[in-house]
Design a protein around this motif. Sequence first.
Motif, short mmCIF file in Angstrom:
data_model
loop_
_atom_site.label_atom_id
_atom_site.label_comp_id
_atom_site.label_asym_id
_atom_site.label_seq_id
_atom_site.Cartn_x
_atom_site.Cartn_y
_atom_site.Cartn_z
N ARG A 123 73.22 76.20 9.85
CA ARG A 123 71.76 76.34 9.95
C ARG A 123 71.17 77.29 8.90
O ARG A 123 70.00 77.65 8.98
CB ARG A 123 71.35 76.80 11.36
CG ARG A 123 71.79 75.88 12.48
CD ARG A 123 71.22 76.34 13.81
NE ARG A 123 71.65 77.67 14.19
CZ ARG A 123 72.82 77.95 14.77
NH1 ARG A 123 73.68 76.97 15.05
NH2 ARG A 123 73.12 79.19 15.10
N GLN A 124 71.97 77.67 7.91
CA GLN A 124 71.48 78.63 6.92
C GLN A 124 71.08 77.92 5.63
O GLN A 124 71.77 77.01 5.16
CB GLN A 124 72.54 79.67 6.59
CG GLN A 124 72.03 80.78 5.66
CD GLN A 124 73.09 81.82 5.37
OE1 GLN A 124 73.81 81.71 4.39
NE2 GLN A 124 73.21 82.82 6.24
N ALA A 125 69.96 78.35 5.06
CA ALA A 125 69.51 77.86 3.76
C ALA A 125 69.04 79.06 2.94
O ALA A 125 68.56 80.06 3.48
CB ALA A 125 68.38 76.85 3.91
N GLU A 126 69.18 78.94 1.61
CA GLU A 126 68.81 80.04 0.72
C GLU A 126 68.13 79.49 -0.52
O GLU A 126 68.52 78.45 -1.06
CB GLU A 126 70.03 80.86 0.31
CG GLU A 126 69.69 82.05 -0.58
CD GLU A 126 70.92 82.77 -1.10
OE1 GLU A 126 70.76 83.87 -1.66
OE2 GLU A 126 72.03 82.23 -0.97
N THR A 127 67.08 80.19 -0.97
CA THR A 127 66.40 79.88 -2.22
C THR A 127 66.34 81.15 -3.06
O THR A 127 65.94 82.21 -2.57
CB THR A 127 64.98 79.37 -1.97
OG1 THR A 127 65.03 78.16 -1.21
CG2 THR A 127 64.26 79.09 -3.29
N THR A 128 66.77 81.05 -4.32
CA THR A 128 66.72 82.20 -5.22
C THR A 128 66.10 81.77 -6.55
O THR A 128 66.33 80.67 -7.03
CB THR A 128 68.11 82.78 -5.49
OG1 THR A 128 68.93 81.79 -6.11
CG2 THR A 128 68.77 83.24 -4.21
#
Length: 706
Positions: free
Chosen positions: A225-230
Amino acid sequence: MIAVLCAADPANAWDPQATPTDVTLETLTVEGQAGPRGVVPPYAGGQVAQGGRLGLLGNTETAKSPFSISSYTDTFVRDRQASTVSEALALDPSVRATQTTGAPFDSLSVRGFPMSEGISGEIAFDGVYGIAPTFRVFADYAERIEVLKGPSAGLSGMPPNGGIGGVINVVPKRAGEDLTRVTLDYGSLARGGGQIDFARRGGEGREWGVRFVGSLHRGDTPIDRQAETTGVGALALDYQGERFRAWLYLLAQTNQFRAPLRPFLLKAGVPVPKAPDGRLNLTQPWESGTVDDHGGLLRLEYDLTDTTTLFADIGGSQTSVSRIFASAPTITNAQGDTTTNPQFYGLESSRFTADGGLRTGFDTGPIHHAVAVQASYYREEIGRWLSPMRSSYRSNIYNPVLVPPLAVPVTGARPRFFDSTLTGVTVADTMSALNERILLTAGVRRQTVEAHNYAVNVPVITTSYNKSAVTPFVGLVLRPWDNVSVYGNYIEGLSRGDFAPAVATNSGTALAPYVARQVELGVKVDWGSVSTNLAAFRITKPSGELGPDRVYAQTGEQQIDGLELTLYGEVIPGIRALGGVTFFDGTLTRTVTAANIGHKPIGVPGVQVNFGGEWDIPGVPGLTLDGAVVHTGRQYLDAANLQAVPDWTRFDLGARYATLIGGHRTVFRANVINVANAKYWTGVASYGTFFQAAPRTYLLSMSVDL
């Protein structure tokens, strides 16, 4: 707060053409990009540089340094596909990450002492505090990542958050040879992106330079359930004249997480449960966080004479944080049940830094002196809002449950929470004789710390602090042969003293700065294409405690004795090695709780092993296999030594293939982190929190030099 030695200084005039060949394809040689002026060239193997920055002393060759320093190259960082400074230091035996992949901050320990997660950035940028991002520092813009091991208040000034185990410094990318590099990458589960790295030099004497690095990544991580934007953007402009030099760095980055991992607390008396599968995520999908950072640094140098240089730095940064999640879920029993109290946390911080001084060299008879004088100023202001904990949810580390969003009050207010001003003056002299067979470095710094704490969510001063301390340092290097250096040092570290808590009879009293002390002896041997460093050190650090009479005083102390062996280079042609082992003997030497005297400090293991190797496959030009092992001994969560996380070991594997496609150098990379999908608890922070390890993670990338 720190300045660097300019390239005009002989100790810093590294040959930019010294970068070794990257890959040989039968009779065709493809050259790597030459490093920019003033950057220490790599050692054999290309993974570690031949020296690094010693604070205001500037770049110094490893063999001539009276301190332990490791400087990791951009080549090494790219080959490991490390996205942050924390990941790039995975093979340094003195460093351990106390967080895991999937956390919204980086937290490290160096030589057993924490560089803690906090609201003050502990990582220097080109030798200066207050420029690098606060919570995570991405590796996109790093030409070198340096670790100066041990306390270093005299060399580098007092770190804003008071870490004393060492200094981590990011040397930013700047223009060397012309470069246009495009990289595309992908990581499990479904997170991908790309980077562009562009450099040009111009002018009649190529005195003008520009370098831009930009990247964007987003998607689901291997954690449930984890998402990341960098997003990262870094611009470096420079002018290299005959006597005048200038550098301007501008930096911006954003980091957004959905369902970030959080550290755990363990309820007193509860045994440490078995670590869960790294894919499991206790954090809810409606818990999230966003951190935006902006920074800039202007550096100026002017040669008054061939031996005297004036220098100045001015810069600053801003950080904005908005997040809804718990600080640390609490594990309440051996079955892994948890209680989580999510909060809204909003923060705005601004930092300003400036320094100036001079460096000069002269002789007194047979002795050469290299003298540096520096004055520095650092100002930090922080506004914060922390919502009350009105609701909580229950879950389990082995069987996380989904719950509806809880009502967490959110506001745009950021009342003043903390401010501090650090000022200092340093004088240092490196004396050398007998063609630098003997080098003696001595110096002293006077540091003043002024700080104010404010009530939670109310801009009313609750405690004030205004203290000063003098921190000396001395280091000696004896070089009986060209390839052998025997060295020793005494140096101190400085941390702001605590305020007595409200329950103390002297509530609000500010303790004097904590002065940590290190004694280190070592020997460095350059075997030709392999370098080794064996160091024995002792570091003592005091701390504040609440006594039985309810008086808060500086009565605690911990001591860490260490034996550290590092190795790097090319063992034989085509085989490279990097890493080492550190043995720790940590002890609580003073404490008001007599039963705890002699116990192990929180988070200090008995041993750390970090070791990696690379093998260029014979008969297949351009193909390289690599592997690494990372091991950490048992660590205690409490001073009573009743709760401990077990030791753990992780294995990584990788491969890369360098070739020419259409005349353009192209490199394919594949890495697997935690190959065996080991389940373990990672490093322990100083306040007794700990993370679950990340699961098996796949990384793929392709880079092309256009």
